[in-house]
Motif scaffolding. Structure first.
Motif, PDB file in Angstrom:
ATOM      1  N   ALA A 199       0.834  -1.207   0.000  1.00 34.49           N
ATOM      2  CA  ALA A 199       0.000   0.000   0.000  1.00 34.49           C
ATOM      3  C   ALA A 199       0.872   1.261   0.000  1.00 34.49           C
ATOM      4  O   ALA A 199       0.536   2.250  -0.665  1.00 34.49           O
ATOM      5  CB  ALA A 199      -0.923  -0.003   1.214  1.00 34.49           C
ATOM      6  N   GLU A 200       1.973   1.244   0.720  1.00 36.37           N
ATOM      7  CA  GLU A 200       2.877   2.403   0.716  1.00 36.37           C
ATOM      8  C   GLU A 200       3.544   2.569  -0.640  1.00 36.37           C
ATOM      9  O   GLU A 200       3.736   3.688  -1.118  1.00 36.37           O
ATOM     10  CB  GLU A 200       3.913   2.271   1.833  1.00 36.37           C
ATOM     11  CG  GLU A 200       3.297   2.343   3.222  1.00 36.37           C
ATOM     12  CD  GLU A 200       4.258   2.822   4.299  1.00 36.37           C
ATOM     13  OE1 GLU A 200       5.384   3.259   3.965  1.00 36.37           O
ATOM     14  OE2 GLU A 200       3.866   2.780   5.482  1.00 36.37           O
ATOM     15  N   ILE A 201       3.870   1.448  -1.268  1.00 36.14           N
ATOM     16  CA  ILE A 201       4.437   1.514  -2.622  1.00 36.14           C
ATOM     17  C   ILE A 201       3.393   2.055  -3.587  1.00 36.14           C
ATOM     18  O   ILE A 201       3.699   2.894  -4.451  1.00 36.14           O
ATOM     19  CB  ILE A 201       4.931   0.123  -3.065  1.00 36.14           C
ATOM     20  CG1 ILE A 201       6.141  -0.303  -2.220  1.00 36.14           C
ATOM     21  CG2 ILE A 201       5.281   0.119  -4.551  1.00 36.14           C
ATOM     22  CD1 ILE A 201       6.558  -1.742  -2.429  1.00 36.14           C
ATOM     23  N   ALA A 202       2.144   1.616  -3.450  1.00 36.21           N
ATOM     24  CA  ALA A 202       1.063   2.108  -4.312  1.00 36.21           C
ATOM     25  C   ALA A 202       0.900   3.617  -4.156  1.00 36.21           C
ATOM     26  O   ALA A 202       0.737   4.342  -5.148  1.00 36.21           O
ATOM     27  CB  ALA A 202      -0.244   1.394  -3.982  1.00 36.21           C
ATOM     28  N   GLY A 203       0.952   4.093  -2.908  1.00 37.01           N
ATOM     29  CA  GLY A 203       0.832   5.524  -2.688  1.00 37.01           C
ATOM     30  C   GLY A 203       1.968   6.303  -3.321  1.00 37.01           C
ATOM     31  O   GLY A 203       1.763   7.413  -3.833  1.00 37.01           O
ATOM     32  N   ALA A 204       3.158   5.719  -3.314  1.00 34.38           N
ATOM     33  CA  ALA A 204       4.327   6.394  -3.885  1.00 34.38           C
ATOM     34  C   ALA A 204       4.287   6.404  -5.410  1.00 34.38           C
ATOM     35  O   ALA A 204       4.766   7.342  -6.048  1.00 34.38           O
ATOM     36  CB  ALA A 204       5.609   5.727  -3.401  1.00 34.38           C
ATOM     37  N   THR A 205       3.691   5.364  -5.992  1.00 31.80           N
ATOM     38  CA  THR A 205       3.665   5.256  -7.456  1.00 31.80           C
ATOM     39  C   THR A 205       2.420   5.867  -8.076  1.00 31.80           C
ATOM     40  O   THR A 205       2.416   6.207  -9.262  1.00 31.80           O
ATOM     41  CB  THR A 205       3.720   3.776  -7.885  1.00 31.80           C
ATOM     42  OG1 THR A 205       2.578   3.096  -7.347  1.00 31.80           O
ATOM     43  CG2 THR A 205       4.993   3.109  -7.390  1.00 31.80           C
ATOM     44  N   GLY A 206       1.350   5.968  -7.301  1.00 32.85           N
ATOM     45  CA  GLY A 206       0.081   6.414  -7.867  1.00 32.85           C
ATOM     46  C   GLY A 206      -0.640   5.317  -8.617  1.00 32.85           C
ATOM     47  O   GLY A 206      -1.654   5.575  -9.274  1.00 32.85           O
ATOM     48  N   ARG A 207      -0.153   4.077  -8.518  1.00 37.75           N
ATOM     49  CA  ARG A 207      -0.793   2.933  -9.170  1.00 37.75           C
ATOM     50  C   ARG A 207      -1.648   2.159  -8.186  1.00 37.75           C
ATOM     51  O   ARG A 207      -1.438   2.229  -6.972  1.00 37.75           O
ATOM     52  CB  ARG A 207       0.259   1.979  -9.754  1.00 37.75           C
ATOM     53  CG  ARG A 207       1.070   2.518 -10.911  1.00 37.75           C
ATOM     54  CD  ARG A 207       1.994   1.427 -11.440  1.00 37.75           C
ATOM     55  NE  ARG A 207       1.243   0.271 -11.932  1.00 37.75           N
ATOM     56  CZ  ARG A 207       1.786  -0.929 -12.140  1.00 37.75           C
ATOM     57  NH1 ARG A 207       3.064  -1.147 -11.878  1.00 37.75           N
ATOM     58  NH2 ARG A 207       1.035  -1.925 -12.592  1.00 37.75           N
ATOM     59  N   GLU A 208      -2.606   1.414  -8.709  1.00 32.46           N
ATOM     60  CA  GLU A 208      -3.383   0.505  -7.869  1.00 32.46           C
ATOM     61  C   GLU A 208      -2.616  -0.806  -7.779  1.00 32.46           C
ATOM     62  O   GLU A 208      -2.553  -1.574  -8.732  1.00 32.46           O
ATOM     63  CB  GLU A 208      -4.774   0.276  -8.472  1.00 32.46           C
ATOM     64  CG  GLU A 208      -5.692   1.487  -8.395  1.00 32.46           C
ATOM     65  CD  GLU A 208      -7.106   1.155  -8.826  1.00 32.46           C
ATOM     66  OE1 GLU A 208      -7.392  -0.061  -9.001  1.00 32.46           O
ATOM     67  OE2 GLU A 208      -7.906   2.083  -9.001  1.00 32.46           O
ATOM     68  N   LEU A 209      -2.029  -1.048  -6.633  1.00 28.82           N
ATOM     69  CA  LEU A 209      -1.264  -2.260  -6.409  1.00 28.82           C
ATOM     70  C   LEU A 209      -1.900  -3.041  -5.261  1.00 28.82           C
ATOM     71  O   LEU A 209      -2.390  -2.452  -4.300  1.00 28.82           O
ATOM     72  CB  LEU A 209       0.186  -1.922  -6.048  1.00 28.82           C
ATOM     73  CG  LEU A 209       0.964  -1.077  -7.057  1.00 28.82           C
ATOM     74  CD1 LEU A 209       2.348  -0.734  -6.502  1.00 28.82           C
ATOM     75  CD2 LEU A 209       1.092  -1.812  -8.398  1.00 28.82           C
TER      76      LEU A 209
END
Length: 281
Positions: A199-209
């Protein structure tokens, strides 16, 4: 600066896995600290499976950083690192720092091989790497399908930035006798589930992960489908079942003790890796 510190900083250190996740950072940190780095990888003629390549790499060095290319708890690691540690001492390499895994009982025979070599040793037991999300097999699922499939369940891990591992290794190497004969445990600053990390990576990328938890055995079946040898899959299934049982859901203060600062935060890692395009589809 004391004469002892000057002599430590002038040492020649062999860095195994110098092109790998931790070794590359150890080499960079060691060079920045004024150490002479001798890279040990296949590109430089070093091969863990070919003992005839060891002497040329170790001869004339003062210290070595040992990181095994597969898991530190494998029988091959115990055999090879034990043999290399003894050969290193015979060739005059007095200082050895082994990268081990926090909470991994299977790694103890490998650690014993270094302890029994006659070297001035330090074992650095690290938590799960933050960079496992950005380098290696785990990154492909996030990049291509937007999903990480892994047997982490809801276990919380204090993911550590490998740059902190490198800084600790170099600090240990240049601290004279201070950390000789010690086991050092290091972790990141926060406990996160694998889902929270994604979820933190998703927030950093702007992608839905997303993160999808599976059992170790289900994950093993996927690895077989990817062509991983059955023996290796069997070892990994057992290893994940042990390491991801909650035993590592705790913080260790080795980074603070040795470096005098807090570990790098996972959110900072995620932002930097996202800015570099790591998880772009």
């Amino acid at each position: 600066m004391t004469d002892n510190t000057q002599s430590e900083q002038g040492m020649t250190v062999v860095v195994t896995g110098a092109s790998g996740r931790t070794g590359s950072r150890v080499a960079q940190a060691a060079e920045a600290a004024g150490l002479t780095v001798r890279a040990a990888s296949r590109a430089q003629g070093f091969d863990w499976q070919d003992r005839s390549t060891w002497a040329a790499t170790l001869g004339g060095a003062d210290a070595a950083y040992l990181a095994y290319p597969t898991d530190v708890g494998s029988p091959d690691a115990a055999r090879d690192i034990g043999l290399l540690a003894r050969e290193a001492v015979e060739l005059g390499v007095r200082r050895l720092v082994l990268l081990s895994s926090r909470g991994e009982d299977r790694a103890r025979p490998t650690e014993d091989g270094v302890r029994e070599s006659g070297a001035d040793w330090t074992v650095v037991r690290a938590a799960w790497f933050a960079q496992n999300f950005s380098e290696g097999p785990m990154v492909e699922g996030l990049r291509q399908s937007g999903e990480l499939v892994f047997p982490g369940g809801e276990v919380r891990e204090p993911f550590i930035d490998v740059r902190d591992i490198a800084d600790v290794v170099v600090a240990v190497l240049t601290a004279g006798e201070r950390y000789v004969g010690q086991n050092v445990e290091i972790s990141g600053a926060r406990l996160l589930t694998f889902g929270e990390a994604v979820a933190e990576i998703a927030g950093a990328t702007g992608r839905e992960l997303t993160y999808r938890a599976v059992s170790p055995r289900e994950y093993g079946a996927q690895l077989v489908g990817f062509g991983v040898p059955a023996q290796e899959v069997g070892f990994l299934v057992e290893l994940f079942g042990e390491l991801l049982d909650g035993r590592n859901s705790r913080l260790s203060d080795g980074v603070q003790e040795i470096l005098g600062r807090e570990p790098r935060d996972f959110a900072d890692f995620a932002r930097e890796a996202a800015a570099a395009g790591t998880w772009k589809a």
